[in-house]
Design an enzyme around this catalytic site. Structure first.
Site, short mmCIF file in Angstrom:
data_model
loop_
_atom_site.label_atom_id
_atom_site.label_comp_id
_atom_site.label_asym_id
_atom_site.label_seq_id
_atom_site.Cartn_x
_atom_site.Cartn_y
_atom_site.Cartn_z
CG ASN A 1 48.66 46.20 47.31
OD1 ASN A 1 49.84 45.93 47.21
ND2 ASN A 1 47.90 45.80 48.33
NE ARG A 44 30.90 33.82 42.24
CZ ARG A 44 31.28 32.75 42.95
NH1 ARG A 44 31.91 31.76 42.37
NH2 ARG A 44 31.03 32.69 44.23
NE ARG A 58 31.61 40.35 46.72
CZ ARG A 58 30.58 40.04 47.51
NH1 ARG A 58 29.54 39.40 47.03
NH2 ARG A 58 30.61 40.35 48.77
CG HIS A 116 45.73 35.71 50.93
ND1 HIS A 116 44.36 35.91 50.97
CD2 HIS A 116 46.05 35.03 52.04
CE1 HIS A 116 43.88 35.34 52.07
NE2 HIS A 116 44.88 34.81 52.74
CB VAL A 120 39.15 30.63 46.95
CG1 VAL A 120 39.49 31.85 47.79
CG2 VAL A 120 37.87 30.86 46.18
#
Ligand code: GRF
Length: 192
Positions: free
Chosen positions: A17, A62, A88, A106, A142
């Site tokens: 991509n 994180r 992540r 996705h 998410v």
């Protein structure tokens, strides 16, 4: 013609991509990765795009990893962040700092096969006849932010994960640039 927005790509994988965006004339000003040896990092090196390494083990949390990454992206004037195979989960502060300006691609028709990096494997194993890809705005949940574009891809009788993923990626390479334009040209309004 692209909007000319300054893009930052977050990636952990092959980088097809990323390469596609460069080939289409997008202005890539930063590539951040958590995996120094990934294909996307090699592409950034080859093309002379500034590369930032943010492996989790270098940071206590994180939040600290993403604070460092946020500062680095801002220093490069990144306007739109594109998660292209980034494995992540981003901290809430990072998502808030670029609210509405982080896209994720996705390899499924969300909300089907959300979460994880094995959506293509799961679609094939489940026996669906139609799958595809989704570009959505990243929120704290998410794979659940507002969907901008989707493309459907039929599953063929003799498909393997590799063959199906390759056809899905061909569609990703078409809809991700379109979605970037929607965001960069502010031609859509996101409602809470
Ligand atoms: C894509 O299939 C994307 O949907 C998923 O990870 C893959 C990244 O591919 N999130 P690449 O590294 O851009 O080739």
């Amino acid at each position: 013609m692209t909007s000319g927005a300054r893009l930052g790509v977050l990636a952990s994988g092959r980088g097809s991509n990323l390469r596609n965006l460069v080939d289409r004339g997008y202005r890539l000003v930063a590539v951040a990765t958590n995996r120094a040896g990934c294909g996307a990092a090699a592409i950034a090196g080859e093309l002379g795009i500034p590369l930032g390494l943010f492996p989790q083990r270098r940071f206590p949390s994180r939040e600290e990893r993403d604070a460092a990454m946020l500062g680095w992206l801002r220093d490069r004037g990144v306007e739109v962040v594109v998660n292209a195979g980034y494995d992540r989960i981003l901290s809430s502060d990072f998502v808030a700092a670029y609210a509405g300006r982080i896209l994720n691609v996705h390899p499924s028709l969300l909300p089907a096969f959300a979460g994880g990096m094995d959506a293509v494997e799961r679609a094939l194993a489940r026996g669906v006849k139609l799958t595809g890809c989704t570009v959505h705005v990243v929120t704290d949940e998410v794979d659940a932010g507002p969907i901008l574009l989707q493309a459907a891809v039929p599953v063929l009788p003799d498909d393997t994960v590799e063959r199906l993923h390759a056809r899905i990626q061909a569609e990703e390479h078409r809809i991700l640039p379109e979605a970037i334009e929607l965001i960069a040209q502010a031609s859509i309004t996101l409602r809470q």
